[in-house]
Design an enzyme around this catalytic site. Structure first.
Site, PDB file in Angstrom:
ATOM      1  N   ASN A 215       0.840  -1.291   0.052  1.00  0.00           N
ATOM      2  CA  ASN A 215      -0.141   0.014  -0.126  1.00  0.00           C
ATOM      3  C   ASN A 215       0.826   1.264   0.058  1.00  0.00           C
ATOM      4  O   ASN A 215       2.195   1.265  -0.093  1.00  0.00           O
ATOM      5  CB  ASN A 215      -1.039   0.087   1.217  1.00  0.00           C
ATOM      6  CG  ASN A 215      -0.178  -0.199   2.664  1.00  0.00           C
ATOM      7  OD1 ASN A 215       0.561   0.660   3.036  1.00  0.00           O
ATOM      8  ND2 ASN A 215      -0.244  -1.115   3.336  1.00  0.00           N
ATOM      9  N   ASP A 284      -4.301  -6.617   4.532  1.00  0.00           N
ATOM     10  CA  ASP A 284      -5.226  -7.350   5.391  1.00  0.00           C
ATOM     11  C   ASP A 284      -5.277  -8.750   4.588  1.00  0.00           C
ATOM     12  O   ASP A 284      -6.031  -9.561   5.163  1.00  0.00           O
ATOM     13  CB  ASP A 284      -6.847  -6.468   4.945  1.00  0.00           C
ATOM     14  CG  ASP A 284      -6.927  -5.327   5.742  1.00  0.00           C
ATOM     15  OD1 ASP A 284      -6.399  -5.240   6.938  1.00  0.00           O
ATOM     16  OD2 ASP A 284      -7.414  -4.384   5.105  1.00  0.00           O
ATOM     17  N   ASP A 310      -4.054 -10.579  12.001  1.00  0.00           N
ATOM     18  CA  ASP A 310      -4.687  -9.184  12.399  1.00  0.00           C
ATOM     19  C   ASP A 310      -3.685  -8.852  13.754  1.00  0.00           C
ATOM     20  O   ASP A 310      -4.143  -9.323  14.715  1.00  0.00           O
ATOM     21  CB  ASP A 310      -6.056  -9.209  12.901  1.00  0.00           C
ATOM     22  CG  ASP A 310      -6.642  -7.689  13.112  1.00  0.00           C
ATOM     23  OD1 ASP A 310      -5.955  -6.919  13.389  1.00  0.00           O
ATOM     24  OD2 ASP A 310      -7.764  -7.653  12.759  1.00  0.00           O
ATOM     25  N   PHE A 327      -4.799   2.716  14.901  1.00  0.00           N
ATOM     26  CA  PHE A 327      -4.992   3.629  13.779  1.00  0.00           C
ATOM     27  C   PHE A 327      -6.274   3.144  12.930  1.00  0.00           C
ATOM     28  O   PHE A 327      -6.320   1.878  12.587  1.00  0.00           O
ATOM     29  CB  PHE A 327      -3.975   4.142  12.869  1.00  0.00           C
ATOM     30  CG  PHE A 327      -3.174   5.150  13.575  1.00  0.00           C
ATOM     31  CD1 PHE A 327      -3.037   6.543  12.975  1.00  0.00           C
ATOM     32  CD2 PHE A 327      -2.345   4.821  14.770  1.00  0.00           C
ATOM     33  CE1 PHE A 327      -2.409   7.574  13.652  1.00  0.00           C
ATOM     34  CE2 PHE A 327      -1.529   5.978  15.385  1.00  0.00           C
ATOM     35  CZ  PHE A 327      -1.442   7.474  14.561  1.00  0.00           C
TER      36      PHE A 327
END
Length: 410
Positions: A215, A284, A310, A327
């Site tokens: 990302n 994710d 996670d 966050f």
């Protein structure tokens, strides 16, 4: 009184069309109480004259290493010794290259080579020049020396190209200077004796040896959080995904690539941590299988993904004494999703931001966040630098920890 009152600032102006903005910068710094000593390179003189800066700064302007204005001192050494901060704005590719390689062939570069003060570099050039590997390598080298960079803006450049390379506006530079001096004032050591664990940056999930899922996270927010904790006296461990940021001095850095590696690094250090702040933008999902060799192009490719671990939920559900902050980067229904994440992952606090807002996206030097706490408090913050956001987060963490300690005693 202004934080700039009486501060000795050396402003180096190199030869680019953006040199005209340096005049406004000189004026604003002077009005804020700073004593500004301007150095113009030979090429800068082709765009703007010394008299302009002399009138705005009320100080002599320097253009020649050998034109000694005061017989009792050597000018470039005297300026270097007096400086509380050195700014180069605009900084051309040429000046950046000379500084990165220790070349001192004019008044500006000789002063910088002699300076012990912190240095801020504000690049300004054509987008293709800015993105050239040599320029990027030179900036990285200067960052390793401890130089601070003010990112150029994006837009229509004087050359006609559209892209990154426009000098930061004078107001932005002044704000950065004020933040610098405010940040270097005596900090409360309210985290002394605390062990802090921060995660930052993106993760990479391999598809094959040359491709990965990732990302746009730059790691800037997490690095700012780690640096702020260090300056407040904490012992800080920063678990960082792949970034282009230099390691913060005085912080233990653990570099990882994948979600699994970051999870293992966090769990290994969790028991000894008092506060855990997870700013990292982890993947994710990850490829269900990773090819051992480069996948060849052969028509359509279907990539099967599985949920990645996670990290935040694992930490939240297994915490004991730790104060855990997460966050939430969202694009819609910010508070709804943030509150759900806060409860579902058993956090003490969450910092939410809409990454579509101006000044709040990944890779920016600023952020616009809302702090939500376990007891229902919602604190929206206006746009500010990521370092300022980091300080606000630590203020909130310390306040909540103090309240918790008092309630436990009572």
């Amino acid at each position: 009184m202004s934080t700039l009152q009486g501060k000795q600032i050396v402003l180096g102006v190199s030869g680019g069309i953006a040199a005209y903005k340096a005049a406004a910068l000189t004026s604003k710094l002077t009005q804020a109480g700073a004593i500004v000593h301007v150095i113009l390179t030979e090429n800068a003189l082709k765009f703007i004259q010394p008299l302009t800066f002399q009138a705005l700064s009320h100080q002599p302007v320097y253009t020649d290493t050998f034109a000694e204005q005061e017989p009792r001192v050597i000018s470039h050494i005297d300026l270097a010794d007096r400086a509380d901060l050195v700014i180069v704005a605009p900084a051309t590719a040429n000046v950046i290259g000379k500084l990165a390689n220790g070349i001192a062939d004019d008044m500006l570069t000789t002063t910088l080579l002699a300076a012990k003060a912190p240095v801020m570099i504000a690049p300004a050039m054509n987008v293709n020049m800015y993105e050239h590997p040599a320029v990027q390598a030179n900036m990285q080298r200067l960052a390793q020396f401890g130089y601070r960079f003010l990112e150029p803006g994006e837009g229509l450049l004087a050359c006609g190209w559209i892209g990154k390379g426009r000098l930061a506006e004078p107001e932005e530079i002044v704000r950065a200077v004020i933040n610098f001096f405010a940040g270097n004032a005596a900090k409360p050591q309210d985290l002394a004796g605390k062990k802090v664990l921060v995660t930052a940056g993106p993760t990479r999930e391999r598809i094959d040896p040359v491709r990965f899922i990732s990302n746009d996270s730059s790691g800037k927010m997490g690095y700012a959080v780690a640096e702020a904790a260090r300056d407040r006296g904490a012992e800080v461990c920063l678990v960082s995904g792949p970034t282009n940021l230099p390691a913060p001095p005085g912080v233990t850095i653990v570099r990882v690539e994948s979600v699994q590696q970051m999870l293992e690094a966090v769990l290994q250090r969790m028991a000894d941590s008092d506060v855990i702040i997870k700013t990292a933008a982890v993947s994710d999902y990850r490829p269900k299988t990773v090819a051992m060799h480069k996948l060849k192009k052969q028509g359509e490719l279907t990539l099967e993904l599985e949920k990645a671990p996670d990290i935040l939920q694992t930490v939240g559900q297994s915490k004991t004494h730790q104060f855990v902050v997460g966050f939430a980067a969202e694009t819609e229904e910010l508070l709804t999703y943030a509150k759900d994440k806060l409860e579902r992952k058993n956090l003490d606090m969450i910092v939410a931001n809409n990454v579509l807002m101006d000044g709040a996206g990944m890779g920016t030097d600023t952020n616009v966040v809302t702090i939500l706490t376990r007891d229902g408090e919602v604190v929206p913050l206006e746009k500010m630098s990521k370092r300022e956001v980091a300080e606000k987060i630590w203020d909130a963490v310390i306040a909540k920890q103090s309240a918790r300690a008092i309630s436990e005693v009572l």
